[in-house]
Scaffold this motif. Structure first.
Motif, PDB file in Angstrom:
ATOM      1  N   SER A  21       0.812  -1.216   0.000  1.00  0.00           N
ATOM      2  CA  SER A  21       0.000   0.000   0.000  1.00  0.00           C
ATOM      3  C   SER A  21       0.847   1.268   0.000  1.00  0.00           C
ATOM      4  O   SER A  21       0.352   2.347  -0.346  1.00  0.00           O
ATOM      5  CB  SER A  21      -0.930   0.005   1.216  1.00  0.00           C
ATOM      6  N   VAL A  22       2.125   1.170   0.372  1.00  0.00           N
ATOM      7  CA  VAL A  22       2.994   2.351   0.394  1.00  0.00           C
ATOM      8  C   VAL A  22       3.512   2.692  -0.999  1.00  0.00           C
ATOM      9  O   VAL A  22       4.081   3.770  -1.196  1.00  0.00           O
ATOM     10  CB  VAL A  22       4.175   2.141   1.360  1.00  0.00           C
ATOM     11  N   TYR A  23       3.330   1.787  -1.954  1.00  0.00           N
ATOM     12  CA  TYR A  23       3.820   2.029  -3.307  1.00  0.00           C
ATOM     13  C   TYR A  23       2.821   2.875  -4.099  1.00  0.00           C
ATOM     14  O   TYR A  23       1.646   2.972  -3.725  1.00  0.00           O
ATOM     15  CB  TYR A  23       4.063   0.689  -4.013  1.00  0.00           C
ATOM     16  N   PRO A  24       3.242   3.441  -5.224  1.00  0.00           N
ATOM     17  CA  PRO A  24       2.318   4.185  -6.087  1.00  0.00           C
ATOM     18  C   PRO A  24       1.154   3.307  -6.538  1.00  0.00           C
ATOM     19  O   PRO A  24       1.264   2.078  -6.589  1.00  0.00           O
ATOM     20  CB  PRO A  24       3.196   4.605  -7.269  1.00  0.00           C
ATOM     21  N   ALA A  25       0.041   3.932  -6.874  1.00  0.00           N
ATOM     22  CA  ALA A  25      -1.191   3.205  -7.197  1.00  0.00           C
ATOM     23  C   ALA A  25      -0.984   2.201  -8.322  1.00  0.00           C
ATOM     24  O   ALA A  25      -1.496   1.068  -8.267  1.00  0.00           O
ATOM     25  CB  ALA A  25      -2.288   4.204  -7.563  1.00  0.00           C
ATOM     26  N   GLU A  26      -0.234   2.574  -9.349  1.00  0.00           N
ATOM     27  CA  GLU A  26      -0.035   1.672 -10.478  1.00  0.00           C
ATOM     28  C   GLU A  26       0.743   0.428 -10.074  1.00  0.00           C
ATOM     29  O   GLU A  26       0.373  -0.704 -10.425  1.00  0.00           O
ATOM     30  CB  GLU A  26       0.699   2.413 -11.598  1.00  0.00           C
TER      31      GLU A  26
END
Length: 258
Positions: free
Chosen positions: A90-95
């Motif tokens: 969840s900490v990563y970018p949406a893509e």
């Protein structure tokens, strides 16, 4: 040397030694010997054989149950590790997060819908499952964190993917039968000997004796069936289940398998 040949030679040697000692001892008995003064060993031998066989049955049941429990634990560990990948991404970018979760869901759906049946029938994992897990690994390892927060989450995500891969390998190793053929030979032979010894005790045709003999035979058959059923942790009635995957990924059961 084949293990079956070694077993045959060992059993033949033990039998030959016992019979030789019995014959030599019988020749030394005096003519005025009274056999009625010697305790009858038939009942003692029957009891001891039954006790030894009961111990062997207990060890076999404990062994296959432990294997079944270990297989279920591998499934739980794999599902939990993949769930952690889902949550921590969840900490990563949406893509990136969407790609990781989509590949995790695809892998879990395939395990539940496709690979589970393959393990039940063939006792082994599939190349397709390894390929789908490889996609998850690539999604996690090939991404380059752009912030300190993402950098702190990167290594734990890699560790969770490695834990899922390790649990998957352990699941595959526990998918087949755990009892060697020589153990089955001993269990079946022991059952025949133990049940056959009933007829050395001058069993009569009374209802009570016939009922006890029948129940004893049924008990032996049931315990052997129990061992056989537990012997394949993923392939028979009382087997490990995909419940950990379904609990953590509720939509996995009806997902695509390719």
């Amino acid at each position: 040397m084949s293990e079956w040949l070694v077993l045959t030679l060992a059993m033949a040697a033990a039998c030959a030694v016992v019979l030789t000692i019995a014959v030599l001892n019988n020749r030394r008995i005096a003519e005025d010997d009274d056999p009625s003064e010697t305790p009858d060993v038939i009942e003692y031998m029957t009891m001891m054989i039954g006790v030894v066989y009961a111990i062997v049955l207990g060890l076999a049941i404990a062994g296959v149950w432990e294997g079944r429990s270990a297989a279920q634990e591998y499934v739980r560990q794999e599902a939990q590790a993949l769930h952690e990948v889902n949550v921590r991404s969840s900490v990563y970018p949406a893509e990136v997060r969407a790609r990781i979760r989509a590949d995790v869901d695809a892998y879990v759906s395939y395990v539940v819908d496709g690979e589970w049946q393959a393990m039940s029938k063939h006792g082994d994992l599939t190349d397709r499952g390894a390929e789908l897990l490889g996609r998850v690994r690539a999604d996690v390892t090939e991404y380059r964190p752009k912030t300190d927060h993402e950098g702190q989450a990167y290594q734990p995500l890699v560790d969770q993917v490695a834990a899922a891969d390790d649990a998957r390998s352990a699941r595959g190793q526990s998918a087949g039968a755990t009892m060697p053929g020589v153990v089955w030979f001993g269990l079946i032979t022991g059952a025949l000997v133990t049940v056959g010894l009933i007829f050395t005790l001058q069993i009569r045709r009374t209802f009570r004796e016939l009922l006890l003999a029948g129940l004893f035979s049924v008990l032996i058959a049931f315990l052997l069936f129990l061992i056989w059923d537990f012997d394949s942790p993923f392939g028979r009635g009382i087997s490990a289940t995909a419940a950990p995957f379904l609990d953590l990924f509720p939509n996995a059961g009806g997902g695509p398998s390719s």
